[in-house]
Design a protein around this motif. Structure first.
Motif, PDB file in Angstrom:
ATOM      1  N   LEU A   1      72.235  61.883  99.684  1.00  0.00           N
ATOM      2  CA  LEU A   1      72.438  62.218  98.432  1.00  0.00           C
ATOM      3  C   LEU A   1      72.387  63.743  97.934  1.00  0.00           C
ATOM      4  CD1 LEU A   1      71.354  58.548  96.685  1.00  0.00           C
ATOM      5  CD2 LEU A   1      73.388  59.739  98.034  1.00  0.00           C
ATOM      6  N   LEU A   2      71.352  64.543  98.641  1.00  0.00           N
ATOM      7  CA  LEU A   2      70.565  65.385  97.725  1.00  0.00           C
ATOM      8  C   LEU A   2      71.238  66.225  98.069  1.00  0.00           C
ATOM      9  CD1 LEU A   2      66.769  64.895  99.234  1.00  0.00           C
ATOM     10  CD2 LEU A   2      67.697  65.218  96.613  1.00  0.00           C
ATOM     11  N   ARG A   3      72.562  66.121  98.756  1.00  0.00           N
ATOM     12  CA  ARG A   3      73.458  67.089  99.488  1.00  0.00           C
ATOM     13  C   ARG A   3      74.734  67.399  98.478  1.00  0.00           C
ATOM     14  NH1 ARG A   3      73.833  66.233 105.350  1.00  0.00           N
ATOM     15  NH2 ARG A   3      75.536  67.266 104.919  1.00  0.00           N
TER      16      ARG A   3
ATOM     17  N   LEU B   1      82.705  62.247 101.142  1.00  0.00           N
ATOM     18  CA  LEU B   1      81.808  60.179 101.867  1.00  0.00           C
ATOM     19  C   LEU B   1      82.016  59.607 101.427  1.00  0.00           C
ATOM     20  CD1 LEU B   1      80.274  59.553 104.233  1.00  0.00           C
ATOM     21  CD2 LEU B   1      78.807  59.388 102.764  1.00  0.00           C
ATOM     22  N   HIS B   2      83.819  59.055 101.455  1.00  0.00           N
ATOM     23  CA  HIS B   2      84.273  58.238 100.214  1.00  0.00           C
ATOM     24  C   HIS B   2      84.045  56.775 101.160  1.00  0.00           C
ATOM     25  CE1 HIS B   2      86.041  60.622  96.911  1.00  0.00           C
ATOM     26  NE2 HIS B   2      86.731  61.043  98.076  1.00  0.00           N
ATOM     27  N   LEU B   3      83.118  56.085 100.426  1.00  0.00           N
ATOM     28  CA  LEU B   3      82.799  54.940 101.382  1.00  0.00           C
ATOM     29  C   LEU B   3      82.819  53.001  99.934  1.00  0.00           C
ATOM     30  CD1 LEU B   3      79.783  55.747 103.437  1.00  0.00           C
ATOM     31  CD2 LEU B   3      82.250  55.089 104.036  1.00  0.00           C
ATOM     32  N   ALA B   4      83.693  53.869  99.255  1.00  0.00           N
ATOM     33  CA  ALA B   4      83.834  52.736  98.072  1.00  0.00           C
ATOM     34  C   ALA B   4      84.065  51.690  98.119  1.00  0.00           C
ATOM     35  CB  ALA B   4      84.754  53.542  96.596  1.00  0.00           C
TER      36      ALA B   4
ATOM     37  N   ALA C   1      76.859  71.076 102.105  1.00  0.00           N
ATOM     38  CA  ALA C   1      76.846  70.712 101.392  1.00  0.00           C
ATOM     39  C   ALA C   1      78.235  69.557 101.174  1.00  0.00           C
ATOM     40  CB  ALA C   1      77.558  71.560  99.774  1.00  0.00           C
ATOM     41  N   LEU C   2      78.000  68.170 100.178  1.00  0.00           N
ATOM     42  CA  LEU C   2      79.072  67.479 100.584  1.00  0.00           C
ATOM     43  C   LEU C   2      80.244  67.229  99.550  1.00  0.00           C
ATOM     44  CD1 LEU C   2      77.094  63.968 101.749  1.00  0.00           C
ATOM     45  CD2 LEU C   2      79.706  65.535 103.165  1.00  0.00           C
ATOM     46  N   ASP C   3      81.281  68.097  98.468  1.00  0.00           N
ATOM     47  CA  ASP C   3      81.526  68.339  97.696  1.00  0.00           C
ATOM     48  C   ASP C   3      81.975  66.854  97.067  1.00  0.00           C
ATOM     49  OD1 ASP C   3      82.428  70.777  98.225  1.00  0.00           O
ATOM     50  OD2 ASP C   3      83.958  70.120  99.072  1.00  0.00           O
ATOM     51  N   GLU C   4      81.709  65.657  97.723  1.00  0.00           N
ATOM     52  CA  GLU C   4      81.819  64.127  96.941  1.00  0.00           C
ATOM     53  C   GLU C   4      81.447  62.790  97.741  1.00  0.00           C
ATOM     54  OE1 GLU C   4      84.731  61.289  93.994  1.00  0.00           O
ATOM     55  OE2 GLU C   4      85.473  63.001  95.605  1.00  0.00           O
ATOM     56  N   VAL C   5      79.853  62.708  96.861  1.00  0.00           N
ATOM     57  CA  VAL C   5      79.440  61.319  97.846  1.00  0.00           C
ATOM     58  C   VAL C   5      80.513  59.779  96.833  1.00  0.00           C
ATOM     59  CG1 VAL C   5      78.293  59.725  99.190  1.00  0.00           C
ATOM     60  CG2 VAL C   5      77.854  62.164  98.911  1.00  0.00           C
ATOM     61  N   ASN C   6      81.114  59.526  96.933  1.00  0.00           N
ATOM     62  CA  ASN C   6      81.995  57.732  96.165  1.00  0.00           C
ATOM     63  C   ASN C   6      81.088  56.842  97.528  1.00  0.00           C
ATOM     64  OD1 ASN C   6      82.451  56.080  95.123  1.00  0.00           O
ATOM     65  ND2 ASN C   6      85.103  57.427  94.833  1.00  0.00           N
TER      66      ASN C   6
ATOM     67  N   PHE D   1      75.982  67.032 118.869  1.00  0.00           N
ATOM     68  CA  PHE D   1      77.718  66.682 119.292  1.00  0.00           C
ATOM     69  C   PHE D   1      78.018  66.275 117.550  1.00  0.00           C
ATOM     70  CE2 PHE D   1      80.835  62.832 119.244  1.00  0.00           C
ATOM     71  CZ  PHE D   1      81.555  63.444 120.331  1.00  0.00           C
ATOM     72  N   SER D   2      76.706  65.069 116.779  1.00  0.00           N
ATOM     73  CA  SER D   2      77.862  64.531 115.488  1.00  0.00           C
ATOM     74  C   SER D   2      78.186  65.915 114.421  1.00  0.00           C
ATOM     75  CB  SER D   2      76.634  63.387 114.860  1.00  0.00           C
ATOM     76  OG  SER D   2      76.485  63.038 116.310  1.00  0.00           O
ATOM     77  N   ALA D   3      77.054  66.726 115.019  1.00  0.00           N
ATOM     78  CA  ALA D   3      76.817  68.187 114.064  1.00  0.00           C
ATOM     79  C   ALA D   3      78.206  69.034 113.811  1.00  0.00           C
ATOM     80  CB  ALA D   3      75.345  68.480 113.253  1.00  0.00           C
ATOM     81  N   GLU D   4      78.631  69.164 114.459  1.00  0.00           N
ATOM     82  CA  GLU D   4      79.752  69.554 115.407  1.00  0.00           C
ATOM     83  C   GLU D   4      81.137  68.887 114.793  1.00  0.00           C
ATOM     84  OE1 GLU D   4      79.511  70.393 119.617  1.00  0.00           O
ATOM     85  OE2 GLU D   4      78.190  71.684 118.899  1.00  0.00           O
ATOM     86  N   VAL D   5      80.313  67.624 115.244  1.00  0.00           N
ATOM     87  CA  VAL D   5      82.248  67.263 114.912  1.00  0.00           C
ATOM     88  C   VAL D   5      82.263  66.981 113.158  1.00  0.00           C
ATOM     89  CG1 VAL D   5      83.539  64.534 115.871  1.00  0.00           C
ATOM     90  CG2 VAL D   5      82.069  66.114 117.349  1.00  0.00           C
ATOM     91  N   LEU D   6      81.343  66.824 112.908  1.00  0.00           N
ATOM     92  CA  LEU D   6      81.545  66.057 111.272  1.00  0.00           C
ATOM     93  C   LEU D   6      81.670  67.911 110.045  1.00  0.00           C
ATOM     94  CD1 LEU D   6      79.020  63.158 111.326  1.00  0.00           C
ATOM     95  CD2 LEU D   6      81.844  63.283 111.598  1.00  0.00           C
ATOM     96  N   SER D   7      80.927  68.401 110.896  1.00  0.00           N
ATOM     97  CA  SER D   7      81.100  70.161 110.482  1.00  0.00           C
ATOM     98  C   SER D   7      81.951  70.352 109.299  1.00  0.00           C
ATOM     99  CB  SER D   7      80.793  70.806 111.191  1.00  0.00           C
ATOM    100  OG  SER D   7      82.214  71.622 111.415  1.00  0.00           O
ATOM    101  N   SER D   8      83.306  69.941 109.680  1.00  0.00           N
ATOM    102  CA  SER D   8      83.873  69.875 108.193  1.00  0.00           C
ATOM    103  C   SER D   8      83.963  68.598 107.031  1.00  0.00           C
ATOM    104  CB  SER D   8      85.631  69.953 108.920  1.00  0.00           C
ATOM    105  OG  SER D   8      85.536  68.746 109.967  1.00  0.00           O
TER     106      SER D   8
END
Length: 975
Positions: free
Chosen positions: A749-751, A701-704, A726-731, A690-697
């Motif tokens: 972080l690897l992604r 990841l902005h958690l500043a 891949a994640l374009d940005e992890v903040n 479920f999570s993989a389908e919903v979060l595929s878009s």
């Protein structure tokens, strides 16, 4: 309840029958440790155990026989085997208790609840009204200690049968468990033989005949050979009957005949009746525990003393409970030793914050009146602040909490429906909770409570069930509000319980509109009738011209599908409300739901409402979390054990409705705290597909600004760590991350392609984890921002090891990381070990001319480096000029940015420099920044005086204005 009143505690001296100390001595003796005498009791554990309030350890032998009764060696050995077996059985803790650390055991720490002696007259009073039932305990005689239960009564009469009663959650089971363990370890010298019976176990036997000796021998095989001696044991034989409400006892002679022979077979209920009548083993002592509604099943003439278990009516007992639970030495270890253990100072700080909140916040003290809720508070704090065991969620804690209190509990054993107590609570309290969530209120009037309790009651049997529920369990869910301005109203015992029960009410399918209730039956009936009639008319129309009738009856077949769509629309409406609640920004700061929960327990100042919102507006961000959590497979299994099964079709349809709404609203950008709430919902759901389908878009990841505790790191890693895109940005800027958090978040972080770790106080230790991250074959990081972290030269040495083996990193920011000359020289010496780096920022690192020039030369010779930031270092005017000349030299190589000017022109990177200053103005040394800005102003003035180009002069003037505005923001020197 007078929370400030100090209740006397039993004295822990070696003498027998001593009275409790005066109230003034209570605080100084909250915790006393004692060891059994050497050689006195073989089962006594070697470690110390703490006993609080009236333990059974010092109970004196009742008048009558003294000395050892079972003198033979074989009898003594049988008793010892019985002790060992009981100790092993009663020492087994449920999984929920083992989370407090591997050394936690009930026999080591225990706080006895307050036991108030009551009279038969009080029990025979008609039930009070709802508002009166919730009043605090009135002052009365001092509470009973366990050692005083079998002492003579006020008239000097001998007490042989004691009945302890209390509502759900007051600690009856824990009290019995502790009393049995006390006897096993020799801390209950008043009784030479103790035989505990579970009335739930006895009720499962039904009417099958069995004698008392058979009941004992079947459960306690070592006692077979001493059963004939039971009659001679007299009052030193103690029977413990736990949970008497499970048995249907009939004390009428016509219903249960007299029997004095322990070897005479009979129904288990009949054996217990004769035991309580004192017709069988008349000298034996009996301790009975039961719920209030079942106290009257034993005629009062057979009871020597009634004791009401009142929970922790003294905040000192609550504080002591929390101190013992939260200060376990291994409390911070996760499963398998994972995670970082909390230090003693951190645990002490947690206990102190909680204690202060108990003193100042009377509502949480009212909730902790019940020991069960003290357990829930401890379990929640442990979940929030200690390494989380795999698979543990907030919903599972609440579900387990209900399982510990309601497992196997039926509402009324005399009712043939055998209705589960938890199912009844879900139907009534769940309705009240959901109506509160729907109308956004947490305070309920007496009419609100009555309306939900009495809705749909028509028969005498239903009124009887309501009466039992009100006496036994209502106080578990509702508490009188003690907050000013809301006196006379009721609240759920803990706020999160309202949201849990509201979610349970929905997922159980108990929320039905009138159309749904009536329409379902009508649709099914019409559908069945339509099929039969259509079949008959299909045959008739072949003979008669009535072709229009089958068409009409075929339309009836559509009714079930139409009803299904109506139900589906209702589910979608609930899912829509749930998703909107989860993504609702209710205040200025809008802390994530985990921080809000911790603040509500510890009393930390939480987020404030928007001043334009009405003060009555409430938020229920845990409601969607519990909705998702209750649909997980583990929680559904536990709820089925509680008599609240969630049907597979209901779970599937709710999941589909939630997914549909999340797909629409989850694609929009979310503030950091709301994004974390979204991830926490998926963590509670525990459904990877479920999570993989919903979060595929999800690409950013902005958690500043979110305080990334170990739990939050676990949540993010569990939800996103198994993804493949891949994640374009992890903040993760300003998240208070530590090396343990980096290790937890490594799969995420690897992604990441761009990784921001600014302002996290990461030191050289964290660089070791960053080095391993860069050396990983799956690393995709191209931009790494580590500015404003005290990495120092030691950390850069580790980073260079990672850079040497990394092929993805192109942009590295080490702005304001405390490198100094040593760090820049190290970079200059090892820069050529990486061949992909394109931009390096080492500005504001306190480096001098020599180190900066060495790095600039190395950068010019680097095959791929295009840009080097050196501004705001401790450079002299001559050093800046040398760097400018080096950057202007022909032959290619990296551009060096050391000032706002390049010759007589403005540097094309001036906006980058000033934006960095503006962004970090509040965190940098203001005097040092002011000095650097004044040097930049001097460079700008020199360049403006050296050029005749009006366009360049205008540009230089514009930049000078920007710099002067920043200097004014910093204020005067020393301000």
């Amino acid at each position: 309840m007078r929370w400030g009143r100090h209740l006397p505690r039993a004295y822990w001296g070696s003498g027998l029958g001593r009275s409790p100390p005066p109230p003034g001595d209570c605080t100084s003796s909250l915790v006393r440790r004692s060891w059994p005498l050497k050689g006195e009791h073989p089962l006594a554990p070697p470690r110390a155990f703490a006993r609080h309030r009236g333990s059974s350890a010092d109970s004196a032998p009742p008048p009558g026989r003294h000395g050892q009764l079972f003198r033979s060696v074989s009898a003594a050995e049988a008793i010892q085997r019985h002790r060992r077996n009981l100790a092993e059985w009663f020492s087994r803790l449920p999984r929920e208790e083992r989370q407090f650390g591997p050394t936690f055991a009930l026999d080591t720490v225990h706080v006895d609840p307050v036991i108030r002696e009551s009279t038969p007259d009080e029990l025979l009073r008609p039930p009070a009204e709802l508002a009166v039932e919730q009043q605090p305990l009135l002052p009365g005689p001092p509470p009973l200690a366990l050692s005083q239960l079998f002492e003579p009564d006020a008239c000097g009469r001998r007490v042989q049968t004691v009945v302890l009663y209390g509502t759900v959650g007051t600690g009856k089971s824990t009290l019995v468990r502790k009393m049995v363990l006390d006897w096993c370890y020799g801390r209950l010298p008043a009784f030479e033989l103790l035989i505990p019976f579970s009335c739930e176990d006895l009720s499962s036997l039904g009417p099958a005949p069995a004698s008392l000796c058979q009941l004992v021998a079947q459960r306690y095989a070592p006692l077979k050979e001493i059963l004939p001696l039971m009659a001679a044991a007299g009052s030193r034989l103690l029977f413990v009957l736990h949970g008497l409400e499970r048995l249907n006892l009939d004390f009428r002679l016509a219903g249960t005949g007299l029997c004095s022979d322990p070897q005479e077979p009979g129904a288990p209920a009949a054996v217990i009746v004769n035991l309580l009548r004192k017709y069988m083993l008349p000298e034996a002592s009996i301790l009975v525990t039961t719920r209030p509604s079942a106290v009257g099943r034993i005629p009062s003439k057979y009871v020597g003393r009634y004791g009401e278990i009142c929970g922790f009516s003294d905040t000192n007992l609550q504080k002591l409970y929390f101190q013992l639970r939260l200060n376990q030495p291994d409390c911070g270890h996760g499963a398998g030793g994972a995670g970082v253990s909390a230090t003693p100072a951190q645990r002490d700080n947690l206990v102190q914050m909680l204690s202060r909140n108990l003193e100042g916040h009377h509502q949480i003290a009212a909730a902790c009146f019940l020991p069960s809720y003290c357990w829930l508070v401890c379990a929640t704090l442990h979940f929030l602040h200690a390494p989380t065991p795999p698979g543990q969620t907030l919903t599972s804690i609440y579900t387990s909490f209900l399982r510990l209190n309601f497992s196997g509990e039926t509402l009324d054993s005399t009712d043939p429906s055998n209705l589960s107590l938890m199912a009844y609570a879900a139907r009534t309290m769940g309705k009240l909770a959901y109506e509160g969530v729907s109308s956004r209120k947490t305070y309920f009037s007496e009419e609100d409570v009555r309306g939900c309790l009495e809705a749909g009651i028509r028969t005498e049997e239903e009124f009887q069930l309501l009466h039992v529920f009100r006496r036994d369990a209502l106080r578990f869910f509702l508490a009188p509000c003690v907050e000013p301005g809301h006196l006379g109203s009721f609240v759920f015992t803990v706020p999160a319980m309202q949201e849990y029960l509201a979610a349970l009410y929905i997922v159980l399918g108990l929320r039905k509109t009138t159309l749904q209730r009536v329409g379902k039956e009508v649709a099914e009936l019409v559908g069945r009738v339509g099929e039969d009639v259509s079949l008959v008319l299909g045959i008739v129309t072949k003979l008669l011209p009535l072709r229009i009738l089958p068409v009409l009856f075929n339309l009836l077949k559509v009714a079930p599908r139409v009803f299904g769509r109506v139900v589906g629309k209702s589910r979608e409406a609930v899912a829509q409300a749930m998703v909107l609640e989860m993504f609702r920004e209710e205040d200025y700061h809008n802390d994530d739901v985990l921080d809000q929960m911790g603040a509500s327990i510890l009393g930390v100042e939480g987020p404030r409402r928007h001043p334009d919102e009405p003060p009555e507006d409430e938020v229920f961000e845990l409601f969607p979390m519990f909705m998702g959590g209750l649909l997980s497979a583990h929680n559904r299994l536990v709820l089925a054990q509680l008599g609240c099964p969630i049907k597979n079709m209901d779970a599937l349809e709710n999941t589909q409705a939630i997914k549909k709404k999340l797909d629409k609203l989850g694609r929009q950008p979310l503030p950091p705290s709301e994004l974390l709430d979204h991830l926490f919902f998926h963590y509670e759901f525990q459904n990877q597909r479920f999570s993989a389908e919903v979060l595929s878009s999800l690409r950013q990841l902005h958690l500043a600004g979110v305080r990334m505790t170990p739990l939050k790191c676990t949540v993010v890693a569990a939800v996103l760590g198994s993804g493949r895109h891949a994640l374009d940005e992890v903040n993760l800027a300003s998240c208070q991350l530590d090396p343990a958090g980096l290790r937890t978040l490594r799969p995420v972080l690897l992604r990441a392609r761009k990784l921001g770790l600014q302002l996290n106080s990461l030191g050289p230790d964290a660089c070791r984890d960053l080095r391993d991250l860069l050396l990983d074959e799956q690393c995709q990081i191209s931009t790494l921002r580590l500015s404003n972290n005290p990495l120092t030269a030691a950390g850069v040495a580790l980073l260079m090891e990672g850079l040497a083996g990394n092929t993805s990193l192109t942009h590295l920011s080490l702005l304001h990381t405390g490198l100094g000359d040593e760090g820049l020289e190290l970079l200059a010496a090892q820069l050529d070990r990486n061949q992909q780096l394109q931009e390096l920022n080492v500005a504001y690192n306190g480096a001098g001319d020599t180190a900066a020039l060495a790095l600039a030369k190395a950068a010019r010779e680097h095959p791929s480096l295009e840009l080097l930031h050196l501004y705001f270092n401790e450079l002299s005017s001559e050093g800046r000029q040398v760097l400018r000349d080096l950057g202007a030299a022909a032959g290619g190589g990296a551009r060096v940015v050391a000032s706002l000017t390049e010759g007589t022109a403005v540097s094309e990177y001036w906006s980058v420099i000033l934006s960095e200053v503006q962004r970090n103005l509040n965190s940098w040394d203001r005097a040092r920044v002011r000095r650097h800005l004044e040097l930049l102003l001097r460079d700008l003035e020199d360049s403006r005086g050296a050029t005749l180009n009006p366009w360049r002069k205008a540009q230089l003037l514009r930049v000078q204005g920007e710099v002067r505005a920043l200097v004014e923001q910093l204020g005067a020197p020393g301000s």
